[in-house]
Design a protein around this motif. Structure first.
Motif, short mmCIF file in Angstrom:
data_model
loop_
_atom_site.label_atom_id
_atom_site.label_comp_id
_atom_site.label_asym_id
_atom_site.label_seq_id
_atom_site.Cartn_x
_atom_site.Cartn_y
_atom_site.Cartn_z
N PHE A 205 18.70 -1.94 5.13
CA PHE A 205 18.53 -3.37 5.33
C PHE A 205 17.52 -3.58 6.46
O PHE A 205 17.64 -2.94 7.51
N PRO A 206 16.54 -4.44 6.26
CA PRO A 206 15.56 -4.67 7.32
C PRO A 206 16.23 -5.08 8.62
O PRO A 206 17.14 -5.92 8.63
N GLU A 207 15.80 -4.49 9.70
CA GLU A 207 16.45 -4.69 10.99
C GLU A 207 16.41 -6.15 11.43
O GLU A 207 17.31 -6.63 12.13
N GLU A 208 15.39 -6.89 10.98
CA GLU A 208 15.28 -8.28 11.40
C GLU A 208 16.40 -9.17 10.85
O GLU A 208 16.63 -10.28 11.33
N LEU A 209 17.12 -8.68 9.81
CA LEU A 209 18.23 -9.46 9.27
C LEU A 209 19.35 -9.64 10.30
O LEU A 209 20.11 -10.61 10.23
N LEU A 210 19.44 -8.73 11.24
CA LEU A 210 20.45 -8.86 12.27
C LEU A 210 20.19 -10.04 13.19
O LEU A 210 21.11 -10.62 13.77
N GLU A 211 18.93 -10.41 13.33
CA GLU A 211 18.51 -11.44 14.28
C GLU A 211 19.08 -11.09 15.65
O GLU A 211 18.78 -10.05 16.20
N ASP A 212 19.95 -11.93 16.19
CA ASP A 212 20.54 -11.65 17.51
C ASP A 212 21.98 -11.18 17.39
O ASP A 212 22.72 -11.17 18.37
N SER A 213 22.40 -10.79 16.18
CA SER A 213 23.79 -10.41 15.97
C SER A 213 24.02 -8.94 16.31
O SER A 213 23.09 -8.13 16.31
N ASP A 214 25.27 -8.62 16.58
CA ASP A 214 25.65 -7.23 16.80
C ASP A 214 25.90 -6.50 15.49
O ASP A 214 25.68 -5.30 15.39
N VAL A 215 26.40 -7.24 14.49
CA VAL A 215 26.82 -6.63 13.24
C VAL A 215 26.44 -7.53 12.07
O VAL A 215 26.55 -8.76 12.15
N LEU A 216 26.00 -6.92 10.98
CA LEU A 216 25.81 -7.60 9.72
C LEU A 216 26.80 -7.00 8.73
O LEU A 216 26.81 -5.79 8.50
N LYS A 217 27.67 -7.84 8.16
CA LYS A 217 28.69 -7.37 7.23
C LYS A 217 28.37 -7.90 5.84
O LYS A 217 28.30 -9.11 5.64
N LEU A 218 28.21 -7.01 4.88
CA LEU A 218 27.96 -7.45 3.51
C LEU A 218 28.16 -6.30 2.55
O LEU A 218 27.83 -5.15 2.84
N HIS A 219 28.77 -6.63 1.41
CA HIS A 219 28.94 -5.68 0.30
C HIS A 219 29.69 -4.41 0.73
O HIS A 219 29.40 -3.32 0.24
N GLY A 220 30.62 -4.52 1.66
CA GLY A 220 31.34 -3.34 2.11
C GLY A 220 30.54 -2.46 3.04
O GLY A 220 30.94 -1.33 3.33
N LEU A 221 29.40 -2.98 3.50
CA LEU A 221 28.56 -2.27 4.46
C LEU A 221 28.64 -2.95 5.82
O LEU A 221 28.79 -4.18 5.91
N TYR A 222 28.52 -2.14 6.85
CA TYR A 222 28.50 -2.66 8.22
C TYR A 222 27.23 -2.13 8.88
O TYR A 222 27.07 -0.93 9.07
N VAL A 223 26.32 -3.05 9.17
CA VAL A 223 25.02 -2.69 9.74
C VAL A 223 25.04 -3.12 11.20
O VAL A 223 25.10 -4.32 11.50
N LEU A 224 24.96 -2.16 12.10
CA LEU A 224 25.10 -2.41 13.53
C LEU A 224 23.74 -2.42 14.22
O LEU A 224 22.81 -1.71 13.81
N SER A 225 23.65 -3.21 15.26
CA SER A 225 22.45 -3.17 16.08
C SER A 225 22.32 -1.80 16.74
O SER A 225 23.29 -1.26 17.27
N PRO A 226 21.13 -1.21 16.72
CA PRO A 226 20.94 0.10 17.36
C PRO A 226 21.24 0.08 18.86
O PRO A 226 21.38 1.14 19.47
N GLU A 227 21.34 -1.10 19.45
CA GLU A 227 21.68 -1.19 20.87
C GLU A 227 23.04 -0.57 21.18
O GLU A 227 23.32 -0.21 22.33
N HIS A 228 23.89 -0.45 20.14
CA HIS A 228 25.23 0.08 20.35
C HIS A 228 25.31 1.59 20.15
O HIS A 228 26.40 2.16 20.25
N ARG A 229 24.17 2.22 19.91
CA ARG A 229 24.17 3.67 19.76
C ARG A 229 24.61 4.33 21.08
O ARG A 229 24.19 3.92 22.16
N ASN A 230 25.52 5.30 20.97
CA ASN A 230 26.06 6.04 22.13
C ASN A 230 26.79 5.13 23.12
O ASN A 230 26.84 5.43 24.32
N SER A 231 27.36 4.05 22.62
CA SER A 231 28.04 3.10 23.51
C SER A 231 29.52 3.43 23.73
O SER A 231 30.15 2.85 24.60
#
Length: 520
Positions: free
Chosen positions: A142-168
């Protein structure tokens, strides 16, 4: 003679060809399957190739699927700069390509391709075995810009997280296959995880629950409940009763030690352990409902009235929606004539329709309230049954409608649509906490360490392979939010946190790192 010789040679060659065509083709060489315990990280969008860095889980899909139409995403929890693979099983398909998979979402992209909807069973595009009826598409994102300012995008059983939370999340390795965070245990179980669709009971039955045994071994007897969580969507939640230690609410377990007769995998009683929630999806939806089954039942009989006048007169386990109770053990109001699954919808002047529940006005009249988050706040009498609120603080009177009468309604094949919010009754059953105590006695608990305001839960996240960083981030943060948040503002986890649903009076203690450290 020359003609006869030519005919004989022709027949001889024909026979040779016939024998050759009858011979079976040698089987395709099997693709070697990697060890499931191998650590793996999804490919980045910027560096994804369908035949490289393949998840070890994808090599075992032939052992996961059993019925047409089953599907999985691997992984189903990713950072926005990572890719995923979609697999779909359909043994009835004769083609090696299909384009009708659901969902086809225009926001999905495929690396280096304009086509995002075609699945392949021809050994290309990430498909590992041609002709095995497992249709595959790799390097999706999913294009990263779909997150806009969100932490998580939830759709179709998928959870797309902002890379800012990597190693958090701080992760501690306890054993070769057990890691812990503040949000739970992360346990690699290898091939048994492949049973999550075909035979999930073996993964969470008390006598075969290997991860339960491992949690007890590393943390001790400190759990009131377990919840066993898969990292992908394979079903809905359910509760397994083990011990019912609460008195005064109708529990009547059939076996010794107030148990439900299950032998435990390690041969011990674990009297403090009430039961476990099987949570076969990472959404955590259903946890409020299942924990309430553990604390409430509902196990009462003929209360507040006999037969159809009982508050659980439907299946005996859930609360009837034709009452003024609220909480997640009841559904919306059902059509009084047809019942489930025909819900009542209230239509406003703009034509908008909402499911409803029954509320009482200050003047004593009853009305249909469009569904809102307050329907999921536990009524005080139910909080009393959980042990969270003392009886003297439960002052509300509750009402059961044996036959609610609704006005200006039209039946459709699916619903009862009403344009008037008035609710009246030709009979009304009135009850309060005093009636419950008179029937079942006062609330008490057999376990001195049990504190319903701080319930000890072992969150056992399971996987065939080690969890990825994104999976650990989503599962840890979501469970921490569910366990302690007293608002509805967080993007992590289900919409209704436990603490919020209990009016801020109860939390779940889930810190696996502390549990393990305290046991050492």
């Amino acid at each position: 003679m020359s003609k006869m010789f030519a005919l004989s040679m022709s027949l001889l060659l024909l026979g040779a060809c016939s024998k050759s065509s009858d011979q079976k083709k040698p089987p395709e060489p099997e693709i070697p399957k990697p060890e499931l315990t191998t650590k793996w990280t999804p490919s980045k969008v910027s560096d994804c190739s369908v035949d490289q860095n393949v998840s070890p889980s994808l090599y075992y899909m032939d052992e996961v699927f059993s019925d047409n139409g089953q599907r999985l995403t691997e992984p189903s929890i990713i950072y926005a700069d990572e890719t995923f693979t979609f697999v779909y099983y359909d043994k009835s398909e004769s083609s090696s390509r299909i384009s009708h998979w659901v969902p086809v979402d225009n926001r999905i992209r495929a690396v280096n391709s304009q086509d995002n909807s075609t699945l392949y069973d021809d050994g290309t595009h990430g498909d590992l075995v041609a002709g095995d009826k497992i249709f595959t598409r790799s390097c999706l994102y999913f294009p990263e810009e779909l997150l806009e300012d969100s932490d998580v995008l939830k759709l179709h059983g998928l959870y797309v997280l902002s890379p800012e939370h990597r190693n958090s999340e701080t992760v501690t390795e306890v054993t070769d296959n057990v890691r812990v965070t503040e949000g739970g245990f992360f346990i690699t179980i290898g091939k048994p995880y492949l049973l999550r669709i075909k035979d999930s009971w073996l993964l969470h039955a008390p006598n075969t629950c290997v991860v339960c045994k491992e949690a007890w071994q590393v943390a001790g007897d400190v759990f009131d409940f377990f919840t066993i969580v898969t990292r992908d969507h394979v079903g809905g939640a359910g509760y397994v009763r083990v011990h019912d230690n609460i008195n005064g609410t109708g529990f009547n377990p059939p076996c010794d030690n107030r148990s439900h007769c299950y032998p435990m995998i390690d041969g011990k009683e674990h009297q403090e352990f009430s039961g476990l929630v099987w949570q076969p999806n990472p959404s955590y939806d259903g946890l409020n409902h299942e924990f309430a089954h553990g604390l409430l039942g509902i196990e009462t009989e003929n209360f507040p009235g006999e037969g159809g006048l009982a508050w659980n007169e439907g299946d005996g386990m859930h609360l009837d929606s034709s009452s003024t109770l609220t909480g997640d053990l009841m559904g919306p109001l059902w059509d009084p004539a047809r019942g489930w699954p025909h819900s009542v919808l209230l239509e406003d002047e703009l034509g908008n329709r909402s499911e409803v529940y029954i509320k009482q006005k200050e003047n004593g009249d009853f009305y249909l309230q469009p569904e809102d988050p307050e329907r999921f706040i536990w009524s005080d009498i139910l909080l009393y049954m959980m042990g969270i609120v003392p009886a003297e603080e439960v002052t509300e009177t509750y009402y059961k409608f044996p036959n609610p009468i609704l006005n200006n309604c039209i039946s459709t094949s699916s619903n009862l649509i009403c344009r008037d919010d008035t609710v009246v009754a030709d009979e009304l059953i009135e009850y309060g906490v005093e009636d419950l105590i008179a029937r079942y006695g006062p609330w008490s608990n057999e376990i001195a360490e049990f504190d319903p305001r701080l319930i000890r839960v072992g969150v056992l996240n399971i996987s065939d392979r080690p969890h990825t960083d994104a999976e650990i981030a989503w599962l840890s943060k979501s469970m921490k939010n569910f366990s302690q948040a007293n608002d509805l503002d967080s993007p992590w986890g289900p919409k209704i946190p436990w603490t919020w649903s209990t009016k801020g009076l109860s939390k779940l203690y889930i810190n696996a790192q502390e549990m393990v450290n305290n046991h050492q």
